[in-house]
Design a protein around this motif. Structure first.
Motif, PDB file in Angstrom:
ATOM      1  N   SER A  48      28.095  15.679  33.545  1.00  0.00           N
ATOM      2  CA  SER A  48      27.365  15.550  34.953  1.00  0.00           C
ATOM      3  C   SER A  48      27.771  16.939  35.567  1.00  0.00           C
ATOM      4  N   ILE A  49      27.485  16.807  37.019  1.00  0.00           N
ATOM      5  CA  ILE A  49      27.715  18.021  37.798  1.00  0.00           C
ATOM      6  C   ILE A  49      28.891  17.605  38.912  1.00  0.00           C
ATOM      7  N   VAL A  50      29.783  18.630  38.970  1.00  0.00           N
ATOM      8  CA  VAL A  50      30.609  18.935  40.053  1.00  0.00           C
ATOM      9  C   VAL A  50      30.092  18.452  41.377  1.00  0.00           C
ATOM     10  N   GLY A  51      30.522  17.548  42.124  1.00  0.00           N
ATOM     11  CA  GLY A  51      30.019  17.320  43.548  1.00  0.00           C
ATOM     12  C   GLY A  51      28.758  16.623  43.432  1.00  0.00           C
ATOM     13  N   TYR A  73      35.222   5.518  28.270  1.00  0.00           N
ATOM     14  CA  TYR A  73      34.375   6.676  28.508  1.00  0.00           C
ATOM     15  C   TYR A  73      35.152   7.913  28.896  1.00  0.00           C
ATOM     16  N   SER A  74      34.472   9.077  29.047  1.00  0.00           N
ATOM     17  CA  SER A  74      35.018  10.291  29.760  1.00  0.00           C
ATOM     18  C   SER A  74      33.589  10.902  30.542  1.00  0.00           C
ATOM     19  N   ILE A  75      33.796  11.459  31.506  1.00  0.00           N
ATOM     20  CA  ILE A  75      32.660  12.216  32.311  1.00  0.00           C
ATOM     21  C   ILE A  75      33.135  13.481  32.392  1.00  0.00           C
ATOM     22  N   VAL A  76      32.530  14.634  31.894  1.00  0.00           N
ATOM     23  CA  VAL A  76      32.808  15.929  32.389  1.00  0.00           C
ATOM     24  C   VAL A  76      31.853  16.290  33.334  1.00  0.00           C
ATOM     25  N   ARG A  77      32.369  16.852  34.576  1.00  0.00           N
ATOM     26  CA  ARG A  77      31.384  17.321  35.507  1.00  0.00           C
ATOM     27  C   ARG A  77      31.585  18.893  35.254  1.00  0.00           C
ATOM     28  N   ALA A  78      30.493  19.788  35.476  1.00  0.00           N
ATOM     29  CA  ALA A  78      30.574  21.104  35.507  1.00  0.00           C
ATOM     30  C   ALA A  78      29.860  21.758  36.844  1.00  0.00           C
ATOM     31  N   THR A  79      30.148  22.947  36.946  1.00  0.00           N
ATOM     32  CA  THR A  79      29.431  23.666  37.852  1.00  0.00           C
ATOM     33  C   THR A  79      28.233  24.293  37.652  1.00  0.00           C
ATOM     34  N   GLN A  80      27.569  25.065  38.167  1.00  0.00           N
ATOM     35  CA  GLN A  80      26.141  25.287  37.864  1.00  0.00           C
ATOM     36  C   GLN A  80      26.317  26.528  36.792  1.00  0.00           C
ATOM     37  N   GLY A 119      38.659   7.670  31.061  1.00  0.00           N
ATOM     38  CA  GLY A 119      38.495   6.492  31.782  1.00  0.00           C
ATOM     39  C   GLY A 119      38.238   7.215  33.280  1.00  0.00           C
ATOM     40  N   GLY A 120      37.589   8.386  33.050  1.00  0.00           N
ATOM     41  CA  GLY A 120      37.563   9.124  34.360  1.00  0.00           C
ATOM     42  C   GLY A 120      36.932  10.186  34.433  1.00  0.00           C
ATOM     43  N   VAL A 121      37.125  11.321  35.187  1.00  0.00           N
ATOM     44  CA  VAL A 121      36.430  12.811  35.339  1.00  0.00           C
ATOM     45  C   VAL A 121      37.109  13.687  35.053  1.00  0.00           C
ATOM     46  N   LEU A 122      36.578  14.850  34.363  1.00  0.00           N
ATOM     47  CA  LEU A 122      37.341  16.224  34.234  1.00  0.00           C
ATOM     48  C   LEU A 122      36.376  17.102  34.732  1.00  0.00           C
ATOM     49  N   ASN A 123      36.837  17.982  35.706  1.00  0.00           N
ATOM     50  CA  ASN A 123      35.736  18.961  36.256  1.00  0.00           C
ATOM     51  C   ASN A 123      36.007  20.169  35.865  1.00  0.00           C
ATOM     52  N   VAL A 124      35.057  20.694  35.515  1.00  0.00           N
ATOM     53  CA  VAL A 124      35.328  22.262  34.825  1.00  0.00           C
ATOM     54  C   VAL A 124      34.279  23.346  35.741  1.00  0.00           C
ATOM     55  N   ALA A 125      34.931  24.574  36.014  1.00  0.00           N
ATOM     56  CA  ALA A 125      34.037  25.496  36.791  1.00  0.00           C
ATOM     57  C   ALA A 125      34.454  26.850  36.447  1.00  0.00           C
ATOM     58  N   GLY A 126      33.768  28.019  36.738  1.00  0.00           N
ATOM     59  CA  GLY A 126      33.984  29.080  36.488  1.00  0.00           C
ATOM     60  C   GLY A 126      35.007  29.779  37.417  1.00  0.00           C
ATOM     61  N   VAL A 139      22.593  21.159  50.411  1.00  0.00           N
ATOM     62  CA  VAL A 139      23.960  21.091  50.014  1.00  0.00           C
ATOM     63  C   VAL A 139      24.872  21.641  51.178  1.00  0.00           C
ATOM     64  N   GLU A 140      25.646  20.458  51.564  1.00  0.00           N
ATOM     65  CA  GLU A 140      26.584  20.817  52.817  1.00  0.00           C
ATOM     66  C   GLU A 140      27.984  21.366  52.100  1.00  0.00           C
ATOM     67  N   GLY A 141      28.476  22.245  53.083  1.00  0.00           N
ATOM     68  CA  GLY A 141      29.883  22.649  52.881  1.00  0.00           C
ATOM     69  C   GLY A 141      29.949  23.404  51.483  1.00  0.00           C
ATOM     70  N   ASP A 142      31.451  22.744  50.646  1.00  0.00           N
ATOM     71  CA  ASP A 142      31.832  23.400  49.468  1.00  0.00           C
ATOM     72  C   ASP A 142      31.466  22.153  48.526  1.00  0.00           C
ATOM     73  N   ALA A 143      30.468  21.368  48.620  1.00  0.00           N
ATOM     74  CA  ALA A 143      30.477  20.179  47.643  1.00  0.00           C
ATOM     75  C   ALA A 143      30.252  20.701  46.216  1.00  0.00           C
ATOM     76  N   LEU A 144      29.787  21.822  46.150  1.00  0.00           N
ATOM     77  CA  LEU A 144      29.434  22.116  44.403  1.00  0.00           C
ATOM     78  C   LEU A 144      30.508  22.895  44.040  1.00  0.00           C
ATOM     79  N   ILE A 145      31.829  23.190  44.765  1.00  0.00           N
ATOM     80  CA  ILE A 145      32.951  24.049  44.412  1.00  0.00           C
ATOM     81  C   ILE A 145      33.861  23.062  43.661  1.00  0.00           C
ATOM     82  N   ALA A 146      34.389  23.153  42.749  1.00  0.00           N
ATOM     83  CA  ALA A 146      35.532  22.552  41.890  1.00  0.00           C
ATOM     84  C   ALA A 146      36.670  22.181  42.752  1.00  0.00           C
ATOM     85  N   PRO A 147      36.986  20.845  42.563  1.00  0.00           N
ATOM     86  CA  PRO A 147      38.148  20.214  43.501  1.00  0.00           C
ATOM     87  C   PRO A 147      39.435  20.405  42.614  1.00  0.00           C
ATOM     88  N   ALA A 148      40.684  20.362  43.366  1.00  0.00           N
ATOM     89  CA  ALA A 148      41.754  20.577  42.796  1.00  0.00           C
ATOM     90  C   ALA A 148      42.048  19.921  41.409  1.00  0.00           C
TER      91      ALA A 148
END
Length: 245
Positions: A94-97, A124-131, A178-185, A220-229
């Motif tokens: 999926s997609i970060v934010g 399940y597992s969900i991997v959310r990636a940035t652009q 059972g949740g989300v892993l966020n990945v980003a550059g 897109v508003e603010g930092d919605a597409l930026i990886a969280p902590a």
């Protein structure tokens, strides 16, 4: 471990299959070209039979409101088949934010995809990636007119597709999150800034103009597409990727 990679012939899927097989697993790619149709259900049961893990990397053919129907039908068919086959782990990309941009039809559709998986019977597992870095040219083409490219100053954190594939492969062979892993550059840019870096590196004569009404990312508003902590940060910088591309 046997893994059924649905959407396994695309940009991410082909790399996921390669990484898993190189690691000694049995990763089998499935797609329309191999006879698996998630919308009609044709070939779906056969694709997941005997699989320990199902990875769904298919994508809607459109980014408009029709994308919700694609994700609903495809996920309903694949989750049901996975349950019948006794699959122990179901992974999607999926997609970060994604849940912070309700103005985009496609993002709402991806949230629906996530929700169907969360509500289903398969761990399940969900991997959310940035652009993806690979999609920058396409993003620029949406708002290009002659020698000018108009881009908003939306902050993004681009990641190389190979590193997205690596994260998906790693998650797939682990225990279900059972949740989300966020990945980003590693770097945050505004979209107009990364556009200027791109045209300069490629010797492209076009100019990039900041226009906060241009293109789909303008909403897109603010930092919605930026990886969280807590996100997994990949090592490749966009400027290094550009120099090799």
């Amino acid at each position: 471990m046997k893994l059924a990679v649905v959407g396994g012939t695309g940009l991410i899927g082909s790399q996921v299959v390669g990484k898993l097989n190189e690691a000694g697993h049995e990763a089998v790619p499935h797609s329309l070209s191999t006879g698996v149709d998630l919308l009609s259900g044709k070939g779906v049961d056969e694709a997941v039979t005997g699989a320990d893990v199902v990875i769904n990397l298919t994508n809607s053919p459109t980014f408009d409101e029709a994308s919700a129907g694609f994700f609903r039908t495809s996920m309903d068919n694949l989750v049901a088949a996975s349950e019948r086959a006794g699959v122990g782990h179901f992974v999607i990309l999926s997609i970060v934010g994604v849940d912070q941009v309700p103005a985009l039809d496609y993002y709402r559709a991806k949230v629906l995809q996530e929700d169907i998986l969360k509500a289903g019977p398969v761990p399940y597992s969900i991997v959310r990636a940035t652009q993806f870095m690979e999609f920058m040219d396409a993003t620029m083409s949406w708002t290009a007119e002659g020698d000018t490219v108009r881009l908003p100053s939306t902050p993004i954190q681009p990641i190389a597709a190979a590193e997205v594939a690596g994260a998906v492969a790693d998650v797939a062979v682990g225990s279900p999150l059972g949740g989300v892993l966020n990945v980003a550059g590693p770097d945050v840019y505004t979209l107009d800034e990364i556009g200027r870096l791109t045209v300069t590196a490629k010797g492209d004569g076009r100019s990039v103009v900041t226009d906060d009404t241009a293109g789909m990312f303008a909403v897109v508003e603010g930092d919605a597409l930026i990886a969280p902590a807590g996100a997994r940060i990949a090592p490749t910088h966009y400027t290094d990727w550009l120099s090799r591309a």
